[in-house]
Every structure is written in C-alpha cells, then in structure tokens.
Design an enzyme around this catalytic site. Structure first.
Site, PDB file in Angstrom:
ATOM      1  N   GLU A   9       7.739   6.422  -4.112  1.00 53.58           N
ATOM      2  CA  GLU A   9       6.677   7.346  -3.035  1.00 53.58           C
ATOM      3  C   GLU A   9       7.695   8.310  -2.448  1.00 53.58           C
ATOM      4  O   GLU A   9       7.251   9.262  -1.968  1.00 53.58           O
ATOM      5  CB  GLU A   9       6.132   6.506  -2.109  1.00 53.58           C
ATOM      6  CG  GLU A   9       4.781   6.035  -2.298  1.00 53.58           C
ATOM      7  CD  GLU A   9       4.258   4.934  -1.828  1.00 53.58           C
ATOM      8  OE1 GLU A   9       3.694   5.351  -0.791  1.00 53.58           O
ATOM      9  OE2 GLU A   9       4.164   3.798  -2.033  1.00 53.58           O
ATOM     10  N   ASP A  82       4.613   1.646  -3.291  1.00 51.13           N
ATOM     11  CA  ASP A  82       4.740   0.399  -2.391  1.00 51.13           C
ATOM     12  C   ASP A  82       3.834  -0.625  -2.822  1.00 51.13           C
ATOM     13  O   ASP A  82       2.748  -0.395  -3.718  1.00 51.13           O
ATOM     14  CB  ASP A  82       4.046   0.936  -0.783  1.00 51.13           C
ATOM     15  CG  ASP A  82       5.114   1.565  -0.348  1.00 51.13           C
ATOM     16  OD1 ASP A  82       6.463   1.544  -0.580  1.00 51.13           O
ATOM     17  OD2 ASP A  82       4.844   2.262   0.957  1.00 51.13           O
ATOM     18  N   ASP A  84       1.405  -2.448  -2.025  1.00 54.51           N
ATOM     19  CA  ASP A  84      -0.075  -2.912  -1.377  1.00 54.51           C
ATOM     20  C   ASP A  84      -1.120  -1.895  -1.998  1.00 54.51           C
ATOM     21  O   ASP A  84      -0.959  -1.134  -2.988  1.00 54.51           O
ATOM     22  CB  ASP A  84      -0.030  -2.762   0.290  1.00 54.51           C
ATOM     23  CG  ASP A  84       0.481  -1.163   0.471  1.00 54.51           C
ATOM     24  OD1 ASP A  84       0.451  -0.331  -0.381  1.00 54.51           O
ATOM     25  OD2 ASP A  84       0.972  -0.948   1.723  1.00 54.51           O
ATOM     26  N   GLU A  86      -2.503   0.519  -0.958  1.00 57.43           N
ATOM     27  CA  GLU A  86      -2.363   1.967  -1.131  1.00 57.43           C
ATOM     28  C   GLU A  86      -1.507   2.620  -2.087  1.00 57.43           C
ATOM     29  O   GLU A  86      -1.530   3.508  -2.639  1.00 57.43           O
ATOM     30  CB  GLU A  86      -1.746   2.335   0.429  1.00 57.43           C
ATOM     31  CG  GLU A  86      -1.628   3.781   1.007  1.00 57.43           C
ATOM     32  CD  GLU A  86      -3.224   4.194   1.464  1.00 57.43           C
ATOM     33  OE1 GLU A  86      -3.259   5.612   1.262  1.00 57.43           O
ATOM     34  OE2 GLU A  86      -3.991   3.418   1.810  1.00 57.43           O
ATOM     35  N   TYR A 300       9.206  -5.570   2.900  1.00 60.82           N
ATOM     36  CA  TYR A 300       8.154  -4.842   3.110  1.00 60.82           C
ATOM     37  C   TYR A 300       7.300  -4.741   4.460  1.00 60.82           C
ATOM     38  O   TYR A 300       7.190  -6.002   4.729  1.00 60.82           O
ATOM     39  CB  TYR A 300       7.013  -4.627   1.790  1.00 60.82           C
ATOM     40  CG  TYR A 300       6.061  -3.603   1.991  1.00 60.82           C
ATOM     41  CD1 TYR A 300       6.722  -2.301   2.042  1.00 60.82           C
ATOM     42  CD2 TYR A 300       4.575  -3.846   1.791  1.00 60.82           C
ATOM     43  CE1 TYR A 300       5.821  -1.114   1.872  1.00 60.82           C
ATOM     44  CE2 TYR A 300       3.743  -2.626   1.789  1.00 60.82           C
ATOM     45  CZ  TYR A 300       4.335  -1.543   1.921  1.00 60.82           C
ATOM     46  OH  TYR A 300       3.429  -0.522   2.011  1.00 60.82           O
ATOM     47  N   ARG A 302       4.428  -3.645   5.574  1.00 62.86           N
ATOM     48  CA  ARG A 302       2.729  -4.119   5.875  1.00 62.86           C
ATOM     49  C   ARG A 302       2.489  -5.218   5.269  1.00 62.86           C
ATOM     50  O   ARG A 302       2.314  -5.518   4.070  1.00 62.86           O
ATOM     51  CB  ARG A 302       2.139  -2.898   5.247  1.00 62.86           C
ATOM     52  CG  ARG A 302       2.389  -1.527   5.838  1.00 62.86           C
ATOM     53  CD  ARG A 302       1.746  -0.308   5.497  1.00 62.86           C
ATOM     54  NE  ARG A 302       1.862   0.893   6.138  1.00 62.86           N
ATOM     55  CZ  ARG A 302       3.171   1.724   5.747  1.00 62.86           C
ATOM     56  NH1 ARG A 302       3.763   1.443   4.799  1.00 62.86           N
ATOM     57  NH2 ARG A 302       3.461   2.758   6.488  1.00 62.86           N
ATOM     58  N   HIS A 347       2.288 -10.641  -0.426  1.00 63.15           N
ATOM     59  CA  HIS A 347       3.661 -10.160   0.469  1.00 63.15           C
ATOM     60  C   HIS A 347       4.118 -11.435   0.934  1.00 63.15           C
ATOM     61  O   HIS A 347       3.489 -12.363   1.320  1.00 63.15           O
ATOM     62  CB  HIS A 347       3.377  -9.281   1.322  1.00 63.15           C
ATOM     63  CG  HIS A 347       2.848  -7.940   0.941  1.00 63.15           C
ATOM     64  ND1 HIS A 347       3.179  -7.315  -0.391  1.00 63.15           N
ATOM     65  CD2 HIS A 347       1.717  -7.193   1.080  1.00 63.15           C
ATOM     66  CE1 HIS A 347       2.410  -6.277  -0.661  1.00 63.15           C
ATOM     67  NE2 HIS A 347       1.544  -6.290   0.293  1.00 63.15           N
TER      68      HIS A 347
END
Length: 694
Positions: A9, A82, A84, A86, A300, A302, A347
C-alpha cells in the site's frame, strides 16, 4: 529468471520489504486505494441490486498505468496490502483494476514487517478472501448512502457543506448527551473531616479520616451536621479499635489493542488519536535502524485482539528472566475479561517485533514522538508477561466515642510488572505509609481537626481517550474507525477540542437535533452496534453483504422522504433582524458559517458586509444591567457574556436567569429544569417555573 511482483500500500513499506526479498522480486506501492465510489453521485445502483459503481480515484491513473506495465513483465503477482478488511478490499480492487484474473495472483499478508514474517507469508500465499472484501464493501456502501441521502437535508436546513455520517453521527450524539447531563447536573454539598492524632512514642502525627459510626459509613451533608459531630468527637477519648493486615495484588495489564493504545497515549503522552495512529503507522512500516537497515519495529496497529504469538511470548519471557529474574516471569498470561465483545482475532496485540530492541537501544534511530510511543508499547508488552505487583495493606479503625475514623496504608512488597510499567495517573496511590509503632495498645491524643466543604462534581466532559473507550464498549466502529471518526467531527467543527476536552459547538448542536428528530435510528447506539455485528457476520461468511443494504435502504429512504416533506412545509428563509447594514442600509439576515451563526447583508454579492451575531437571551447582565448575549470561545464553545464586553467582564457557562437567589441575592443560573444559585457556597436550588402558553 522468474520475475515476481509484490504490490504493497505505502511507499514506506517498499523500502522495508525490498531488502527482505531476492533480486527477482520487484516491490511497488499502490499508495492506498486505487478505486472508490464517485464523488459526484451516489455511486450505488439502488434500482439494480445495490451494485456499487467504482471508478479510478482521481490522480491514481498514472500509478495504475505503471502497475500495469509491471504486471505484464511479472510471472506472479503478490498482493501484500494491510492484514485487515480494508487491506483485503484494496487487494481486490487492485486485482479488478489491473485485470489480474488470468494472471497467477496471490494474496499475502503479514502482521509485522520483518524478514521472517514476510518470507513466511510467501509460503502461505492464498486467494483473496471475498468475505472480508464484502464486509468492507458493505461498510463503504452503508456510509455512502447515509452521507449522500442525509447531507443535502442539512444543506437546505442549515448550510451547504455540512455532512452526516453513519458512525460520526452516533459519536456526536454521545458527546451531546453527555453535555446535557453536565448542564442539568446539580452539585450536592458534603464535608470531609480529618483528625490529627498524636501517638505516644512517635514523632509523626497520624491523620485519620472520618468514617461514620461503628455500624455504618456516613456522609456529612451540611455544616450543621459537621458541627454536631465535632461537638461529640472533640470531647471523646481516642483508641485503636481494630487493625487489619492483608495483601492485595494488582494484575499485569494485557498488551495494547488499537483502542487501549489510543487511550493510554492520550493520557500518558497527550497524543490525539490521529497522531497516535500516524506515528504507530511509521513504526509498523519501517524504521531505519543504524547498522540494520529498515525494519518494522511493531506489529500491525489496527487490532482488537490481545493475543500474542507463541514465539513472541517465549522470547519476552526469556528476556524478563534474564533481565529481571525468574521470579518476575508470569505463570500464565494476562487475560481479558470473558465478556469481551467479539474481536477480529486474525491479528495479534500491538507489540514490538523484537523485544531485545529496547527503547534505550532504539532511541537514536527514532524521533522524540516515535520514541515515546515505542517505549509505551514496549513497556506494556513486557509488563503483560510479568507477575502481579503485591502490596501489604493495613487498615486501622480508631474509636472516638460512638464515631469511627479510619487510616489506610499500603506498601509494595513485590514490584512485579510495576518495575517496568505503570499506567498514566496511577503513581499517586502509594504515598501513605503507616507509623511503625502503631498497635492495639497505642495511646492516642487528639491534636486538631481539619474539615473541608466539597461539592459533588458533574460527569466529566469527553476527551478523545474517553470517547474511544465508550465507542469500543458500546460496540460502535472498529479499530480502524475510531481515529477518523473523531478527526471528522472535529474537522467539521461539530465538536470543539479545548484542553483535551470535547465540547459541542453551535453547528454540532443543530446537526445533532436534526438527526435525532428525523433519523432517530441512525443516531441510535444499539442500532449502530447491531450494524457492526452484522458487518462482522459478513466477514465471517454468515451474512450476505447486500442483504444488509436491502434491509437498511428502504427505511432510510422513507425517513429521508418524510424529512423532505416536512422541510418543504417549513420553507427556510434567512431570519431577518433589526440590525441595519452600515454599508448599504438593508436589514441584515442570520446565516450559518463554520463557527455558527453570523450576520450577513442580504445584498450579497454587491454588499459583502458581515458582523458577528450576538443573540440576546432576554436577561439583563447581573453586573451592569445591559443585555446578556450568547458568545463563543475561539474554538467554538458556547458561553454567556455581557454585550458591553470588554467594559463588563460578566461571563457564565450556564444560562443566567432573571431571578435572584432568595437566600443570598446572587443571580441564578438554569440547570436542566432547575434554577441554581451561581454562588457555589450558597447552593440554593429551586424548580424552574414552566411558563405555559395559555
């Protein structure tokens, strides 16, 4: 030689990941999302199965063109966005935009950007998880239809450029409800009483706090009550009635989740939630360590899980044993309460990627803010695998006639995790140490008394940290949404932030009232929390994403139509005032600006005259008798002041009343449905007369 393309990203990650992979890997960045719903229209086909219409984000054409060139040259494509929802959605959008269906394409994800994690992810390459993508699509479409269907109503009613959002409208309501509670709060008087006692054979004075009688705890409610008690305890003999020794343990904290990191960084480092996330992102994406190159130093950022991988757990226990001693290593692991809401357990918690990179080792490679945040994460993680702190507690009851005073003290007997970490605001508790010579036979004589008047305090205003905690407890939003939600309501000036506290602004109040009136379900806490759990259901593959939209949209549409009808009935005209424009002589009108209402000349654009609008509340100033008007602080918080400022300094956060206090003659202020004397010491309260229109 085979050629592999890895798409991440952010450009910061490119540098970090490049050096972990061989020369046949090309690493490049998409710079976040490449496709989204169009800004100029709803972008969701409500007639045909709510199909979203995605377009290339403006400015991303060149990036996509370069990516297409790289894709042509590559034998395999790895999408490494990432880990997740998103990130999964970005990978899916990339596969669509780059037409990767005929290409060998794999999705890889890693929880930390370290050599081992990146290499392991290539071994575990998988397909794109469409359940996660759909959960993100559902959130995006829901947010879009709420924003695009409701915002025009706010434009017509208040001013252009305002917008409503699904999660931020609820956050705004939570803040507004708290303000109402604070405004209606009536302080109650109470008194504390301490006895200073001399213990025979001891130099230090012992201070004991008033408890009540032998049987029950008492609160002293008034000066009269205090004087009655003082009369009795002044003449009494003092003796030790009871000494209890005990042990108390304080458990080690669990490692950070997104929410707890934001809360603690706010309290301990005074960081705004958006700043915490920005700096954590830098620590995750890669830091250039002297002599080591670039590497991600935290996992990570989040996450709402407190889980830790077995390797990380083993290495931190080893670290604790060799640096603090075996007796400091925790037996089991710190656990969350069993009633913790559903967590996305893909996570781990937020932790250092290598515990041997202590804050001291890292200090020279980090900026001041990076260092402070890293140190917080490192200490919390190490502490989470340490034994509890143990305290020896002593509580003493002292008899004075029929009344009792108490002395409580605790001293630490084993530091445990506290040798590494204490939470912000927690250091104060260990100050009280008892006199060594105190026992059941100690002889006590009274030296003096200290009494003090207090008033109960209203609930505190929300801070960013407290709001994040509340949003998480209520199940609203997810780790990735807390910071943007809060940033949005502050940026839109619905909420003003002063000295950490969040206050509702005039515009915020207007928007919240419209939302509560016309769209009660959208600002309903339970409805929003339920929507979050439905989105989790989509991510788990249990709920079809369009089912959520199908159920939600018709109700929203009905509410919008009803609100539009009501609005047509009340055509909103600018309110004309009796203030004359001093440039062209027209009567000025009231308009809404980013900071609330102001006066503008209706002759715009020929006459551009504006003035601050000072709304009179129909109450004379208690100091000088001129009119009291509503004013705002620089940040937009509302207060009441005299129109003759700066000559008259009267100001009040509470709305003043025309009524004077019958007890002391000071002016009264409105508190919910009561009137309260503005002089705290007086404390007179009466019910507000409700004037009925007959």
């Amino acid at each position: 030689m085979a050629r592999y393309l890895v798409i991440v990203e952010s450009p910061a990650k490119v540098k970090t990941i490049k050096k972990f992979l061989g020369s046949n890997y090309v690493v490049t960045a998409s710079n976040g999302h490449v496709r989204d719903l169009p800004k100029s229209q709803l972008g969701v086909d409500v007639e045909h199965d709510y199909e979203p219409k995605y377009i290339t984000i403006r400015g991303k054409g060149e990036i996509l063109a370069n990516l297409r060139k790289e894709v042509k040259k590559a034998d395999k494509v790895y999408l490494a966005t990432d880990p997740d929802r998103e990130g999964e959605a970005i990978s899916w959008h990339l596969s669509q935009a780059l037409k990767l269906e005929n290409k060998k394409t794999y999705r890889i994800s890693f929880n930390e950007i370290t050599k081992n994690a990146v290499k392991a992810s290539l071994k575990n390459a998988r397909e794109i998880d469409m359940d996660l993508v759909d959960a993100q699509q559902a959130r995006r479409v829901l947010d879009r239809i709420v924003g695009y269907r409701i915002s025009p109503l706010l434009w017509a009613k208040v001013k252009r450029g305002l917008s409503a959002g699904r999660v931020q409208s609820v956050a705004l309501r939570i803040i507004a409800d708290r303000e109402e509670e604070i405004n209606a709060f009536i302080p109650e008087e109470y008194w504390t009483l301490d006895a200073n006692l001399k213990v025979e054979g001891e130099k230090k004075i012992l201070t004991a706090k008033f408890y009540g009688t032998e049987k029950k705890k008492m609160t002293i409610r008034s000066k009269e009550e205090l004087e009655q008690i003082l009369k009795e305890v002044d003449q009494a003999d003092y003796s030790v009635a009871d000494i209890k020794k005990g042990e108390r343990i304080k458990k080690a904290p669990v490692p950070f989740t997104t929410s707890t990191l934001q809360q603690e960084a706010s309290k301990a480092l005074n960081f705004a939630t958006s700043k915490t996330m920005r700096i954590a992102q830098q620590l995750y994406e890669g830091i250039d360590i002297k002599g080591n190159g670039t590497v991600g130093i935290i996992t990570y950022l989040r996450t709402d899980s407190t889980r830790v991988s077995e390797e990380a757990d083993a290495s931190v226990r080893e670290y604790i044993a060799s640096n603090y001693g075996k007796e400091y290593v925790a037996a089991g692991e710190a656990k969350e309460g069993a009633d913790k809401k559903i967590i996305q357990d893909a996570h781990e918690a937020i932790r250092p990627t290598d515990v041997s990179r202590t804050p001291a080792v890292m200090k020279d490679s980090l900026t001041r803010d990076q260092f402070r945040l890293y140190q917080l994460i490192w200490k919390r993680f190490v502490a989470s695998r340490m034994r509890p702190a143990r305290y020896e507690t002593t509580s003493v009851k002292i008899a004075a006639g029929t009344y009792r005073f108490t002395v409580a003290a605790s001293k630490i007997i084993f530091e445990g995790f506290r040798s590494v970490y204490t939470e912000a605001g927690e250091e104060k508790e260990e100050s009280n140490v008892l006199l060594k010579g105190l026992d059941m036979d100690s002889r006590l004589t009274k030296e003096s008394f200290e009494s003090k008047q207090h008033f109960t305090q209203p609930p505190a205003h929300y801070t960013e940290a407290a709001l994040v905690k509340t949003l998480e407890e209520l199940g609203i939003g997810r780790p990735s949404t807390y910071a943007p939600t809060i940033s949005t309501i502050i940026a839109r000036r619905y909420v003003a932030k002063e000295n950490k506290n969040l206050y509702l602004t005039e515009i915020g109040e207007v928007v919240n009232n419209i939302m509560k009136q016309s769209f009660p379900s959208i600002v309903d806490v339970n409805f929003t929390a339920n929507m979050e759990s439905l989105l989790d259901g989509v991510a788990e593959g249990k709920v079809g994403w369009k089912t959520i939209i199908e159920n939600f949209y018709p109700d929203l549409e009905k509410a919008v139509e009803k609100a539009e009808k009501e609005q047509e009935a009340v055509k909103i005209e600018d309110e004309v005032t009796d203030v004359i424009c001093d440039q062209c002589g027209r009567n000025m009108v009231i308009k809404y600006g980013p900071h609330g209402r102001f006066l503008a000349c209706p002759g715009f654009p020929e006459c551009r005259n504006t003035k601050p609008y000072l709304e009179k509340i129909g109450v004379p100033c208690p100091v000088c008798g001129k009119d009291v008007v509503i004013r705002k602080t620089k940040k937009g918080r509302k207060y009441y002041g005299c129109e003759d400022n700066p000559n008259c300094e009267f100001m009040s956060w509470q709305k003043p009343s025309t009524k004077k206090c019958p007890r002391c003659g000071s002016h009264m202020v409105e508190k919910g449905n009561k009137l309260l004397c503005s002089d705290e010491q007086c404390g007179y309260v009466e019910n507000k007369e409700i004037i009925k229109n007959i």
